[in-house]
Scaffold this active site. Structure first.
Site, short mmCIF file in Angstrom:
data_model
loop_
_atom_site.label_atom_id
_atom_site.label_comp_id
_atom_site.label_asym_id
_atom_site.label_seq_id
_atom_site.Cartn_x
_atom_site.Cartn_y
_atom_site.Cartn_z
N GLY A 1 0.94 -1.10 0.04
CA GLY A 1 -0.04 -0.03 0.19
C GLY A 1 0.73 1.14 0.04
O GLY A 1 2.07 1.30 0.22
N GLN A 2 0.29 2.41 -0.28
CA GLN A 2 0.80 3.67 -0.40
C GLN A 2 0.05 4.61 0.31
O GLN A 2 -1.19 4.81 -0.08
CB GLN A 2 1.32 4.01 -1.62
CG GLN A 2 1.98 5.29 -1.79
CD GLN A 2 2.77 5.58 -3.34
OE1 GLN A 2 2.66 4.44 -3.97
NE2 GLN A 2 3.04 6.62 -3.76
N GLY A 3 0.28 5.79 0.97
CA GLY A 3 -0.38 6.94 1.45
C GLY A 3 0.42 8.03 1.30
O GLY A 3 1.54 8.26 0.68
N GLU B 1 5.00 4.37 2.25
CA GLU B 1 4.55 3.23 1.49
C GLU B 1 4.84 1.93 2.91
O GLU B 1 5.26 2.09 3.82
CB GLU B 1 5.33 2.69 0.34
CG GLU B 1 5.40 3.81 -0.68
CD GLU B 1 6.57 3.57 -1.76
OE1 GLU B 1 6.45 3.99 -2.81
OE2 GLU B 1 7.42 2.55 -1.45
N LYS C 1 7.01 -0.25 7.07
CA LYS C 1 6.40 0.95 6.70
C LYS C 1 7.51 1.92 6.38
O LYS C 1 8.39 2.27 7.22
CB LYS C 1 5.48 1.52 7.88
CG LYS C 1 4.88 2.78 7.60
CD LYS C 1 4.07 3.38 8.67
CE LYS C 1 2.88 2.52 8.83
NZ LYS C 1 1.67 3.12 7.82
N ASP D 1 -5.33 8.56 15.81
CA ASP D 1 -5.63 8.09 14.26
C ASP D 1 -6.31 6.88 14.20
O ASP D 1 -6.12 6.11 13.30
CB ASP D 1 -4.53 8.15 13.60
CG ASP D 1 -4.93 8.46 12.00
OD1 ASP D 1 -5.99 8.61 11.66
OD2 ASP D 1 -3.74 8.31 11.09
#
Length: 541
Positions: free
Chosen positions: A282-284, A288, A303, A394
């Site tokens: 995944g990527q944000g 990543e 991460k 979060d």
């Protein structure tokens, strides 16, 4: 922790009761390869809680002093070994509960049942030991061994495990009627509980719990007419005769090898070269997530943070605190690369994020009982964070990870406060998760465990809507304005009103009026069983 892009006054009533509650749905094969989730027995941490926020210079307080709701606390895992330290001369013999393959040249490989003399157990999670069978010495994970002559060495003994976790384990697909385990009683000190998988026409697959009481002279019994000198003799008796139980004990419940506490001895700040990034998961906005391998031996999640996301010194200080938070519903922090670009090494969870699992994975097919159970697991982990006076900051489906058999674990706890990106720190910028954030936190920066409770209410809507973005059709600014005026999301389609009432409790304007995670956990764990006794009397007992 990641990028968010906007797209679109009552107590809980009588709880929803389905006509037929069947066993949990089994997820299909792993997206990234077979991997297990940690559901092995854990021990309770003793002593007073530490205020982790005061240690990490958090500008706002931790948990609220007001606890408006009660609820039973749950077990949580050890922070350090529960065995006495300073063993000398290898007097106590320990036995391995699981196989272990050495990860470094200093480790010792061993098989289940292998016996050890402990040379040095004063250094926490990794003990220096000598194998009695081979004579070889090396480091072993301390949570893989127990004293050989103790009750912990029995295969059927699962230690300090909560009722709900026992049910999850016994109801795993493939287990048959009569499969069982023994655990510490949650309610009676010195007593034990026998948990058995059963089946009947009304409930289908279910779990029955029987309290094992202790006599003053040291014996044990479920019923006074059948008393035994030892737990071993009691278990043997009920494997030969049901004798009033719902079913004769057949086989011991399979356990799952637990995660080690850390990758190896002294493997905390590790060299970047020891990690191999293999599959991008995944990527944000801030980096990543990869599946990878450490030291050529151990599958991990990695991460990677973009340079400038957070100060390395502040991150390392927070990471030292995060690695001490240990609970089977929290993703364990294994190691870090503390120079930019920062790498965070954690347990690999085979089904990925809860958000992706609900939208694109097998989570699309889950029914309400499974969704409520996942919410209960998350509340369990958050109740631990609450007890430890920590704050997540979060909490949302994107930061929950899913493993085999619908096991959920909380990730990225505490990292959000370290982010230095202007579009995030402004709190109303494009990267800030406004739709999940309590108004007092979004407007004034007042992050507490009660703002986490608000976020949990939003996360519940993600669960029941299979990953729908909260406040559909509303942009961030509109959400903030409407929530301040008293707007709350209506009950999602297909969601029982009693669950929506719990969400509304989480969204109380006054943070002190929001429930504790301890209460939320209790409410959700008992959601489908509130009218049933916790322990079975048995027939003719």
């Amino acid at each position: 922790m990641g990028c968010i892009k906007s797209k679109e006054n009552k107590s809980p009533a009588i709880k929803y009761t389905p006509e037929n509650l069947t066993e949990p749905v089994s997820p299909s094969a792993s997206h990234y390869g077979v991997e297990h989730a940690t559901v092995a027995p854990t021990s309770s941490t003793k002593g007073a809680s530490v205020n982790f926020n005061s240690l990490s210079m958090t500008p706002f307080g931790g948990s609220s002093g007001v606890t408006p709701f009660g609820g039973a606390s749950s077990s949580f895992s050890v922070v350090s070994s529960s065995y006495p330290t300073g063993l000398t001369g290898g007097v106590t013999i320990f036995v391995a509960l699981y196989d272990y393959e050495a990860r470094t040249t200093e480790d010792l490989s061993f098989k289940k049942g292998e016996r050890f003399q402990i040379i040095n157990n004063t250094e926490g999670d990794w003990w220096e030991a000598r194998s009695i069978a081979t004579g070889k010495s090396g480091y072993i994970p301390s949570n893989y061994v127990v004293p050989a002559d103790s009750i912990q060495a029995e295969e059927w003994y699962f230690g300090k495990m909560g009722r709900k976790d026992a049910e999850r384990l016994l109801l795993n697909p493939g287990n048959q009627r009569g499969i069982f385990l023994v655990r510490e009683s949650e309610t009676t000190k010195g007593a034990y509980s026998l948990s058995i998988r059963d089946w009947d026409e009304v409930r289908g697959d279910n779990v029955k719990h029987y309290k094992i009481r202790k006599l003053d002279n040291g014996g044990y019994y479920i019923t006074t007419r059948a008393q035994f000198d030892t737990l071993q003799k009691l278990v043997k008796h009920y494997t030969e005769h049901a004798d009033g139980l719902c079913h004769k004990l057949t086989t011991v419940c399979p356990t799952v090898k637990p995660q080690t506490q850390g990758l190896a001895k002294d493997a905390w700040e590790i060299p970047r070269e020891s990690l191999r990034l293999e599959v991008k998961l995944g990527q944000g906005c801030f980096g990543e997530v990869w599946m990878g391998t450490w030291n050529g031996t151990t599958k991990v999640a990695i991460k990677t943070l973009k340079p400038g996301t957070m100060m390395p010194e502040a991150f390392l200080q927070e990471a030292q605190i995060m690695k001490k938070l240990r609970h089977d519903k929290l993703v364990p922090l294994y190691a870090v690369v503390s120079e930019e670009p920062i790498y965070i090494v954690t347990e690999f969870m085979s089904k990925g994020s809860l958000l992706d699992f609900l939208k694109e994975g097998d989570g699309k097919y889950l029914k309400l009982p499974q969704l409520v159970d996942m919410a209960a697991q998350i509340a369990d982990g958050m109740a631990y964070i609450e007890r430890m006076n920590y704050i997540h900051r979060d909490l949302r489906a994107a930061n929950i990870l899913v493993g085999e058999n619908l096991i959920c674990k909380i990730a990225d706890f505490g990292l959000a406060r370290l982010i230095e990106d202007n579009e995030y720190t402004a709190r109303q910028g494009a990267k800030f998760p406004i739709k999940w954030t309590a108004p007092e936190a979004a407007l004034y920066g007042r992050f507490t465990i009660k703002s986490d409770v608000w976020s949990f209410g939003i996360l519940q809507t993600e669960l029941v809507t299979k990953g729908r973005v909260p406040y559909p059709g509303m942009v961030n600014r509109e959400v903030l304005e409407q929530v301040e005026r008293g707007y709350r999301m209506p009950c999602p389609q297909g969601c029982p009103e009693s669950l929506h009432e719990l969400m509304n409790l989480c969204w109380k304007k006054d943070p002190d009026e929001r429930p504790t995670f301890e209460y939320i956990q209790s409410f959700l764990e008992d959601y489908f069983t509130a009218t049933e006794p916790q322990y079975q009397p048995g027939e003719n007992l």
